[in-house]
Scaffold this active site. Structure first.
Site, PDB file in Angstrom:
ATOM      1  N   LYS A 111       0.804  -1.228   0.000  1.00  0.00           N
ATOM      2  CA  LYS A 111       0.000   0.000   0.000  1.00  0.00           C
ATOM      3  C   LYS A 111       0.831   1.270   0.000  1.00  0.00           C
ATOM      4  O   LYS A 111       0.283   2.361   0.031  1.00  0.00           O
ATOM      5  CB  LYS A 111      -0.967  -0.006   1.198  1.00  0.00           C
ATOM      6  CG  LYS A 111      -2.060  -1.043   1.039  1.00  0.00           C
ATOM      7  CD  LYS A 111      -3.230  -0.790   1.946  1.00  0.00           C
ATOM      8  CE  LYS A 111      -4.400  -1.699   1.575  1.00  0.00           C
ATOM      9  NZ  LYS A 111      -5.477  -1.629   2.531  1.00  0.00           N
ATOM     10  N   LYS A 194      -5.941 -11.137  -6.024  1.00  0.00           N
ATOM     11  CA  LYS A 194      -7.168 -11.397  -5.242  1.00  0.00           C
ATOM     12  C   LYS A 194      -8.239 -10.348  -5.566  1.00  0.00           C
ATOM     13  O   LYS A 194      -7.906  -9.211  -5.940  1.00  0.00           O
ATOM     14  CB  LYS A 194      -6.846 -11.409  -3.745  1.00  0.00           C
ATOM     15  CG  LYS A 194      -6.476 -10.051  -3.199  1.00  0.00           C
ATOM     16  CD  LYS A 194      -6.447 -10.017  -1.680  1.00  0.00           C
ATOM     17  CE  LYS A 194      -6.119  -8.595  -1.249  1.00  0.00           C
ATOM     18  NZ  LYS A 194      -6.083  -8.331   0.148  1.00  0.00           N
ATOM     19  N   LYS A 197     -11.431  -4.865  -2.502  1.00  0.00           N
ATOM     20  CA  LYS A 197     -12.330  -3.698  -2.441  1.00  0.00           C
ATOM     21  C   LYS A 197     -11.681  -2.513  -3.146  1.00  0.00           C
ATOM     22  O   LYS A 197     -12.336  -1.799  -3.902  1.00  0.00           O
ATOM     23  CB  LYS A 197     -12.566  -3.292  -0.977  1.00  0.00           C
ATOM     24  CG  LYS A 197     -13.427  -4.230  -0.185  1.00  0.00           C
ATOM     25  CD  LYS A 197     -13.866  -3.550   1.130  1.00  0.00           C
ATOM     26  CE  LYS A 197     -14.199  -4.571   2.199  1.00  0.00           C
ATOM     27  NZ  LYS A 197     -13.403  -4.461   3.415  1.00  0.00           N
TER      28      LYS A 197
HETATM   29  P1  TYM Z   1     -10.923  -6.721   5.080  1.00  0.00           P
HETATM   30  O1  TYM Z   1     -11.960  -5.730   5.467  1.00  0.00           O
HETATM   31  O2  TYM Z   1      -9.971  -6.370   3.991  1.00  0.00           O
HETATM   32  O3  TYM Z   1     -11.609  -8.082   4.659  1.00  0.00           O
HETATM   33  C1  TYM Z   1     -12.577  -8.739   5.481  1.00  0.00           C
HETATM   34  C2  TYM Z   1     -12.404 -10.245   5.371  1.00  0.00           C
HETATM   35  O4  TYM Z   1     -12.555 -10.662   4.004  1.00  0.00           O
HETATM   36  C3  TYM Z   1     -11.456 -11.514   3.653  1.00  0.00           C
HETATM   37  N1  TYM Z   1     -11.174 -11.320   2.212  1.00  0.00           N
HETATM   38  C4  TYM Z   1     -11.194 -12.312   1.305  1.00  0.00           C
HETATM   39  N2  TYM Z   1     -11.457 -13.623   1.403  1.00  0.00           N
HETATM   40  C5  TYM Z   1     -11.402 -14.359   0.265  1.00  0.00           C
HETATM   41  N3  TYM Z   1     -11.091 -13.836  -0.967  1.00  0.00           N
HETATM   42  C6  TYM Z   1     -10.821 -12.519  -1.106  1.00  0.00           C
HETATM   43  N4  TYM Z   1     -10.540 -12.020  -2.303  1.00  0.00           N
HETATM   44  C7  TYM Z   1     -10.864 -11.693   0.058  1.00  0.00           C
HETATM   45  N5  TYM Z   1     -10.659 -10.369   0.270  1.00  0.00           N
HETATM   46  C8  TYM Z   1     -10.852 -10.160   1.592  1.00  0.00           C
HETATM   47  C9  TYM Z   1     -10.301 -11.025   4.519  1.00  0.00           C
HETATM   48  O5  TYM Z   1      -9.295 -12.007   4.650  1.00  0.00           O
HETATM   49  C10 TYM Z   1     -11.005 -10.719   5.824  1.00  0.00           C
HETATM   50  O6  TYM Z   1     -11.126 -11.903   6.600  1.00  0.00           O
HETATM   51  N6  TYM Z   1      -7.386  -6.410   8.603  1.00  0.00           N
HETATM   52  C11 TYM Z   1      -8.687  -6.947   8.307  1.00  0.00           C
HETATM   53  C12 TYM Z   1      -9.766  -6.525   9.275  1.00  0.00           C
HETATM   54  C13 TYM Z   1      -9.465  -6.767  10.720  1.00  0.00           C
HETATM   55  C14 TYM Z   1      -9.524  -8.013  11.405  1.00  0.00           C
HETATM   56  C15 TYM Z   1      -9.247  -7.702  12.767  1.00  0.00           C
HETATM   57  C16 TYM Z   1      -9.750  -9.318  10.990  1.00  0.00           C
HETATM   58  C17 TYM Z   1      -9.179  -5.807  11.642  1.00  0.00           C
HETATM   59  N7  TYM Z   1      -9.054  -6.371  12.867  1.00  0.00           N
HETATM   60  C18 TYM Z   1      -9.204  -8.707  13.728  1.00  0.00           C
HETATM   61  C19 TYM Z   1      -9.709 -10.311  11.971  1.00  0.00           C
HETATM   62  C20 TYM Z   1      -9.433 -10.006  13.307  1.00  0.00           C
HETATM   63  C21 TYM Z   1      -9.127  -6.457   6.939  1.00  0.00           C
HETATM   64  O7  TYM Z   1      -8.701  -5.438   6.465  1.00  0.00           O
HETATM   65  O8  TYM Z   1     -10.092  -7.206   6.353  1.00  0.00           O
END
Ligand code: TYM
Length: 332
Positions: A111, A194, A197
């Site tokens: 990023k 992948k 968003k």
């Molecule tokens: P975020 O908001 O980017 O994504 C949320 C969840 O979606 C999963 N994900 C995917 N799974 C399969 N294929 C994809 N293409 C794909 N893109 C996203 C992510 O792995 C995630 O599980 N850092 C985290 C948020 C977070 C968090 C936490 C997660 C903050 N604190 C504590 C677990 C525990 C994030 O940005 O997810």
């Protein structure tokens, strides 16, 4: 009872990867484990956000999670910033984490522009420590996430182990729960990346609330390859394998078995489109109802934050004491 915690950022619109890789597993986990799920609005501040939009998106994400099947009678749903213990624990953990290990985080490297790290937000750099605080504040055993969060979970485990070694047994060391199928849904137009968003083009991602005809069109136009042979092989055939994975998740069956039923891409795409539309339809319908009742959603979030605060509070107190902070009379 196993404690579960996971989170999702309220940025961008939720896509099929988020739903398949994470949210659908949260819905299953809530019935068997003591589950906490949060909309991580503080993490969203690591990139540019319009304040009014961030507020709206936080509420929309919570609404989506309820529409997707989270049941506030069996799980705790809350907004990260409503629970100040996350940020306080994050500071304590920043004093345990090292600069070197944060520099190795691939998300920070992805990023930021190489050579221009100096202008990156410090919050983007310390992002994984706040994520570790989210998890450790609840003594979570299990963290259901997609594959892209693997490295962050490793860091969280390292911090918990280091804290326990340095200051005495304080935190549960959590395990990542990454599903065997659907943990990394790929971009439909560039299946070596992948579905994301922020990064995927509109044609490359399926939004979970998108109209059925739009979903169908995107899947029919998904990038495959020239040989028209349906086979599951992520390296040689990433586009076709991604479609087979979507079919397995949305319609059932295993990717290798499903592959044997097709002699060309057209029929496969048609079935994937149908399966994905059917899979997402109930969420879309329920979302349309719930978005008309924001007061209900806000009430759920308030009750969730109460429960979250009373769970995280004693764990934070334990960490403060372990590190040698003098308790004040108001600290509880
Ligand atoms: P975020 O908001 O980017 O994504 C949320 C969840 O979606 C999963 N994900 C995917 N799974 C399969 N294929 C994809 N293409 C794909 N893109 C996203 C992510 O792995 C995630 O599980 N850092 C985290 C948020 C977070 C968090 C936490 C997660 C903050 N604190 C504590 C677990 C525990 C994030 O940005 O997810």
């Amino acid at each position: 009872m196993t404690r579960v915690l996971s989170g999702i950022q309220p940025t961008g619109e939720i896509h099929l990867g988020n739903y398949v890789g994470a949210v659908q597993h949260w819905v299953l986990d809530q019935h068997v484990h003591d589950s906490f799920f949060c909309v991580v609005d503080l993490h969203a501040l690591t990139s540019e956000q319009d304040p009014a939009l961030l507020r709206a998106k936080t509420l929309q994400m919570a609404t989506f999670l309820l529409a997707g099947g989270l049941d506030p009678d069996v799980c705790t749903l809350f907004v990260q910033s409503h629970v100040p213990q996350h940020t306080e624990l994050s500071w304590l953990l920043e004093c345990v984490a090292s600069y070197g290990e944060l520099r190795r985080m691939t998300q920070f490297k992805d990023k930021t522009v190489a050579g221009d790290e100096g202008s990156a937000r410090v919050g983007l750099f310390t992002y994984p420590v706040l994520m570790a605080a989210d998890i450790l504040a609840y003594q979570a055993d299990r963290v259901p996430v997609g594959d892209d969060q693997r490295q962050h979970l490793e860091l969280c485990r390292d911090l918990a182990i280091r804290f326990n070694t340095r200051y005495g047994d304080t935190f549960v060391v959590p395990e990542a729960a990454i599903p065997p199928v659907g943990a990394r849904i790929m971009d439909l137009q560039d299946p070596t990346q992948k579905m994301s968003k922020s990064r995927s083009s509109p044609q490359g991602k399926i939004l979970a609330l998108e109209a059925p005809e739009v979903i169908t069109r995107k899947i029919m136009r998904a990038m495959t390859d020239a040989d028209n042979e349906v086979r599951f092989d992520r390296d040689a055939k990433p586009g076709v394998s991604n479609l087979l994975e979507l079919l397995a998740v949305a319609g059932g069956g295993t990717t290798t078995d499903l592959a044997t039923g097709y002699s060309g891409y057209g029929a496969l795409k048609k079935d994937v489109a149908e399966a994905v539309v059917t899979y997402l339809e109930p969420v879309r319908t329920r979302y349309a109802e719930l978005i008309e009742a924001p007061d209900h959603v806000l009430k759920v979030l308030d009750a969730g934050a109460d429960k979250a605060r009373s769970t995280a509070g004693p764990n934070l107190a334990k960490a403060r004491a372990a590190m040698g902070l003098l308790p004040g009379s108001e600290m509880g």
